[in-house]
Design a protein around this motif. Structure first.
Motif, mmCIF file in Angstrom:
data_model
loop_
_atom_site.group_PDB
_atom_site.id
_atom_site.type_symbol
_atom_site.label_atom_id
_atom_site.label_comp_id
_atom_site.label_asym_id
_atom_site.label_seq_id
_atom_site.Cartn_x
_atom_site.Cartn_y
_atom_site.Cartn_z
ATOM 1 N N ARG A 57 -0.758 -12.365 6.531
ATOM 2 C CA ARG A 57 -0.209 -13.343 7.485
ATOM 3 C C ARG A 57 0.872 -12.693 8.349
ATOM 4 N NH1 ARG A 57 0.136 -19.166 4.230
ATOM 5 N NH2 ARG A 57 -2.126 -19.335 3.868
ATOM 6 N N TYR A 58 0.931 -13.128 9.581
ATOM 7 C CA TYR A 58 1.811 -12.516 10.580
ATOM 8 C C TYR A 58 3.259 -12.450 10.111
ATOM 9 C CZ TYR A 58 4.042 -11.738 15.148
ATOM 10 O OH TYR A 58 4.791 -11.242 16.183
ATOM 11 N N ASP A 59 3.827 -13.579 9.706
ATOM 12 C CA ASP A 59 5.241 -13.589 9.334
ATOM 13 C C ASP A 59 5.523 -12.655 8.164
ATOM 14 O OD1 ASP A 59 5.733 -15.391 11.334
ATOM 15 O OD2 ASP A 59 5.952 -17.141 10.022
ATOM 16 N N ASP A 60 4.618 -12.606 7.188
ATOM 17 C CA ASP A 60 4.808 -11.729 6.031
ATOM 18 C C ASP A 60 4.668 -10.268 6.431
ATOM 19 O OD1 ASP A 60 5.039 -14.038 4.490
ATOM 20 O OD2 ASP A 60 2.894 -14.069 4.014
ATOM 21 N N VAL A 61 3.698 -9.977 7.291
ATOM 22 C CA VAL A 61 3.502 -8.609 7.764
ATOM 23 C C VAL A 61 4.756 -8.109 8.481
ATOM 24 C CG1 VAL A 61 2.265 -7.230 9.496
ATOM 25 C CG2 VAL A 61 0.987 -8.642 7.876
ATOM 26 N N ALA B 175 7.789 -9.252 8.150
ATOM 27 C CA ALA B 175 8.879 -9.159 7.179
ATOM 28 C C ALA B 175 8.823 -7.842 6.412
ATOM 29 C CB ALA B 175 8.820 -10.336 6.209
ATOM 30 N N VAL B 176 7.628 -7.436 5.998
ATOM 31 C CA VAL B 176 7.493 -6.177 5.266
ATOM 32 C C VAL B 176 7.809 -4.985 6.172
ATOM 33 C CG1 VAL B 176 5.871 -4.639 4.082
ATOM 34 C CG2 VAL B 176 5.838 -7.101 3.598
ATOM 35 N N LEU B 177 7.292 -5.006 7.392
ATOM 36 C CA LEU B 177 7.511 -3.892 8.310
ATOM 37 C C LEU B 177 8.989 -3.708 8.648
ATOM 38 C CD1 LEU B 177 4.542 -4.393 10.816
ATOM 39 C CD2 LEU B 177 4.740 -2.645 9.041
ATOM 40 N N LEU B 178 9.734 -4.800 8.667
ATOM 41 C CA LEU B 178 11.151 -4.725 9.033
ATOM 42 C C LEU B 178 12.067 -4.436 7.847
ATOM 43 C CD1 LEU B 178 11.479 -7.719 11.562
ATOM 44 C CD2 LEU B 178 11.308 -5.275 12.082
ATOM 45 N N ASP B 179 11.521 -4.498 6.627
ATOM 46 C CA ASP B 179 12.343 -4.375 5.427
ATOM 47 C C ASP B 179 12.275 -2.946 4.872
ATOM 48 O OD1 ASP B 179 13.665 -4.617 3.032
ATOM 49 O OD2 ASP B 179 12.749 -6.537 2.492
ATOM 50 N N ARG C 167 5.720 -5.903 -8.087
ATOM 51 C CA ARG C 167 6.608 -5.142 -8.959
ATOM 52 C C ARG C 167 7.034 -3.821 -8.314
ATOM 53 N NH1 ARG C 167 8.699 -8.750 -12.343
ATOM 54 N NH2 ARG C 167 7.065 -9.923 -13.457
ATOM 55 N N ARG C 168 8.211 -3.361 -8.699
ATOM 56 C CA ARG C 168 8.717 -2.077 -8.216
ATOM 57 C C ARG C 168 7.689 -0.976 -8.472
ATOM 58 N NH1 ARG C 168 11.517 2.570 -9.630
ATOM 59 N NH2 ARG C 168 13.200 3.153 -8.187
ATOM 60 N N GLY C 169 7.471 -0.140 -7.464
ATOM 61 C CA GLY C 169 6.515 0.941 -7.590
ATOM 62 C C GLY C 169 5.116 0.592 -7.145
ATOM 63 N N SER C 170 4.888 -0.684 -6.819
ATOM 64 C CA SER C 170 3.556 -1.104 -6.385
ATOM 65 C C SER C 170 3.288 -0.650 -4.954
ATOM 66 C CB SER C 170 3.423 -2.627 -6.459
ATOM 67 O OG SER C 170 3.542 -3.086 -7.788
ATOM 68 N N SER C 171 2.020 -0.377 -4.674
ATOM 69 C CA SER C 171 1.593 0.004 -3.331
ATOM 70 C C SER C 171 1.292 -1.250 -2.524
ATOM 71 C CB SER C 171 0.351 0.890 -3.418
ATOM 72 O OG SER C 171 -0.075 1.287 -2.145
ATOM 73 N N VAL C 172 1.757 -1.261 -1.271
ATOM 74 C CA VAL C 172 1.606 -2.430 -0.404
ATOM 75 C C VAL C 172 1.043 -1.997 0.946
ATOM 76 C CG1 VAL C 172 2.799 -4.361 0.719
ATOM 77 C CG2 VAL C 172 3.594 -3.534 -1.518
ATOM 78 N N ILE C 173 -0.004 -2.698 1.406
ATOM 79 C CA ILE C 173 -0.579 -2.442 2.725
ATOM 80 C C ILE C 173 -0.527 -3.729 3.531
ATOM 81 C CG2 ILE C 173 -2.722 -1.997 3.996
ATOM 82 C CD1 ILE C 173 -3.469 0.034 1.913
ATOM 83 N N VAL C 174 0.086 -3.663 4.709
ATOM 84 C CA VAL C 174 0.066 -4.810 5.607
ATOM 85 C C VAL C 174 -1.104 -4.633 6.577
ATOM 86 C CG1 VAL C 174 2.520 -5.300 5.409
ATOM 87 C CG2 VAL C 174 1.746 -3.741 7.180
ATOM 88 N N VAL C 175 -1.857 -5.711 6.768
ATOM 89 C CA VAL C 175 -3.074 -5.660 7.566
ATOM 90 C C VAL C 175 -2.758 -6.166 8.971
ATOM 91 C CG1 VAL C 175 -5.506 -6.284 7.688
ATOM 92 C CG2 VAL C 175 -4.390 -6.068 5.450
ATOM 93 N N LEU C 176 -2.538 -5.242 9.877
ATOM 94 C CA LEU C 176 -2.133 -5.581 11.237
ATOM 95 C C LEU C 176 -3.205 -6.398 11.951
ATOM 96 C CD1 LEU C 176 -0.708 -2.068 12.246
ATOM 97 C CD2 LEU C 176 0.511 -3.965 11.137
ATOM 98 N N HIS D 116 2.162 -9.047 19.474
ATOM 99 C CA HIS D 116 1.244 -8.465 18.498
ATOM 100 C C HIS D 116 1.958 -7.375 17.695
ATOM 101 C CE1 HIS D 116 0.723 -4.591 20.522
ATOM 102 N NE2 HIS D 116 0.624 -5.235 21.674
ATOM 103 N N VAL D 117 1.355 -7.046 16.551
ATOM 104 C CA VAL D 117 1.909 -5.984 15.699
ATOM 105 C C VAL D 117 0.968 -4.780 15.677
ATOM 106 C CG1 VAL D 117 3.306 -7.486 14.246
ATOM 107 C CG2 VAL D 117 0.893 -7.083 13.647
ATOM 108 N N GLY D 118 0.142 -4.650 16.706
ATOM 109 C CA GLY D 118 -0.854 -3.592 16.748
ATOM 110 C C GLY D 118 -0.290 -2.192 16.684
ATOM 111 N N PHE D 119 0.968 -2.008 17.129
ATOM 112 C CA PHE D 119 1.619 -0.705 17.035
ATOM 113 C C PHE D 119 2.712 -0.708 15.968
ATOM 114 C CE2 PHE D 119 0.215 -0.512 21.599
ATOM 115 C CZ PHE D 119 -0.726 0.494 21.416
ATOM 116 N N GLY D 120 2.693 -1.715 15.096
ATOM 117 C CA GLY D 120 3.695 -1.799 14.051
ATOM 118 C C GLY D 120 4.921 -2.567 14.511
ATOM 119 N N ARG D 121 6.001 -2.389 13.764
ATOM 120 C CA ARG D 121 7.266 -3.060 14.052
ATOM 121 C C ARG D 121 8.346 -2.338 13.252
ATOM 122 N NH1 ARG D 121 7.750 -8.481 15.668
ATOM 123 N NH2 ARG D 121 5.668 -8.177 16.565
#
Length: 410
Positions: free
Chosen positions: A49-53, A55-59, A313-322, A348-353
């Protein structure tokens, strides 16, 4: 983490044929989902989801790019067990670093990719685009990926870096190897051989620029390294490898996807032909609608994180789907509709954030604008030369990229 089952197939040809419907289902039912990655074993959290994506990119505190910040030495050894040691010569770049290391590496090349500096390249980009059309215009057909979308950006980035023209064709094989996952032992061995050639080539090129510096970006980066400022040999080769790969892969995919979208929406293509001044705005919508970068690179949870009721959990791999975020109806009206005249409220988040926002975005935008403008102007009768449902997408999880795009014109 215990083993998890795969709920959505995100890697097959079937997925490529129905990508956005699958993303829509994930956003609706499983916006934060853990399932195996492409190897079928490693658990990965997928965020759609956009807002979550965003949030992750900015954190940068809780989601980091460098796994060494969160994984133990034993876990790092397991993570890298099947990978050749020479990967240090292509992976030690700003994309894979955080904090001060990221800022230090990014600062070295930022000036070369500012909108003002990129705009100075417009005449040369236009010249390259016209030369490519000159070669095929009388023929009446071409593979747009092979004969236009690929050679345009690779020529631009190679000239910026100072790569000799005779060597540029080799970068496609090397680049494809870098962005394509491998798991079987024989595939890893072939990958290692290709990367060894790539690294050997770069190191020889650096030595040449030390002896005979020019006005190119490699000469500038070598000078920084020789001056004792920041770049060691692995950082230098990794920086140039990143610029070569990212400097053309994104634009190849963008030109191909955007051309396909316009060919499938002839009324919008006609509007852009009549009003080419709308192309910059259209590029943004085309990136949103079917962007070149489908997923951001892995991030690692630096602490336990709660997201949409799920505990990462800490150490988990996370992928945001742009690509999923940019079709989110909570942020975009009629998200599955292409509207090149739209002024979307959300970006859009096509180039990230955030801190890892695509450094080459201004260059990709310029190249796409010139490429599409040239196609509209020079080849007004452009049409698909094969049924859209027969088109093949590359098996590269990071990019949404056509393997070929056969087109013809009158």
């Amino acid at each position: 983490m215990a083993s998890v089952e795969r709920k959505y197939d995100l890697y097959s040809d079937r997925f490529r044929a129905d990508t956005y419907a699958i993303f829509a289902e994930m956003r609706e039912r499983d916006p934060v989902l853990c399932q195996p990655g492409i190897d079928g074993e490693t658990p990965i959290w997928f965020v759609t989801r956009y807002d979550d994506v965003v949030a992750v990119l900015l954190d940068d505190e809780r989601f980091v790019r460098d796994p060494r910040l969160v994984l133990s030495a034993e876990e790092m050894s397991e993570l890298n067990a099947s990978l050749p040691d020479l990967l240090a010569f292509i992976n030690n770049n700003m994309l894979n670093n955080d904090g001060d290391d990221h800022r230090r590496l990014r600062r070295l090349v930022t000036k070369a990719f500012t909108p003002r500096m990129v705009e100075r390249l417009r005449p040369r980009v236009q010249e390259i685009a016209d030369e490519l059309i000159d070669r095929v215009e009388a023929r009446g057909e071409m593979d747009l990926v092979e004969e236009f979308a690929f050679p345009l950006p690779i020529t631009v980035i190679a000239e910026l870096l100072g790569v000799p023209p005779a060597d540029r064709g080799r970068f496609r094989e090397w680049s494809n190897a870098i962005v394509t996952p491998v798991f079987a032992a024989e595939d890893v061995a072939a990958f290692a051989e290709l990367i060894q050639r790539f690294v050997d080539y770069l190191l020889a090129l650096f030595e040449e620029r030390r002896r005979l510096p020019g006005e190119d970006l490699i000469s500038a980066l070598v000078a920084v390294e020789d001056g004792g400022d920041t770049l060691d040999e692995s950082e230098l080769s990794s920086m140039v490898a990143l610029l070569i790969v990212a400097g053309h892969e994104t634009t190849v995919s963008l030109i191909g996807n955007a051309t396909l979208a316009l060919l499938r929406h002839p009324e919008q293509r006609a509007e852009l032909s009549r009003r080419p001044e709308l192309l910059p705005r259209a590029i943004e919508e085309l990136v949103r609608f079917d962007g070149p970068v489908e997923r951001a690179l892995n991030r690692w949870a630096a602490t336990d994180v709660e997201l949409r009721g799920q505990t990462i959990r800490r150490g988990s791999s996370v992928i945001v789907v742009l690509g999923a975020a940019d079709r989110d109806a909570e942020r975009f009206a009629d998200p599955d509709t292409l509207d090149v005249l739209a002024e979307r409220e959300a970006k859009h988040v096509g180039f990230g954030r955030g801190s890892h926002y695509c450094l080459g975005a201004p260059l990709a935008r310029l190249e796409a604008e010139v490429a599409l403008g040239t196609l509209l102007r020079r080849l007004p009768g452009l049409r698909l030369a094969a049924p859209a449902e027969t088109l093949v997408w590359r098996a590269v999880p990071l990019f949404r990229s056509l393997a070929a795009l056969p087109v013809a014109w009158n």
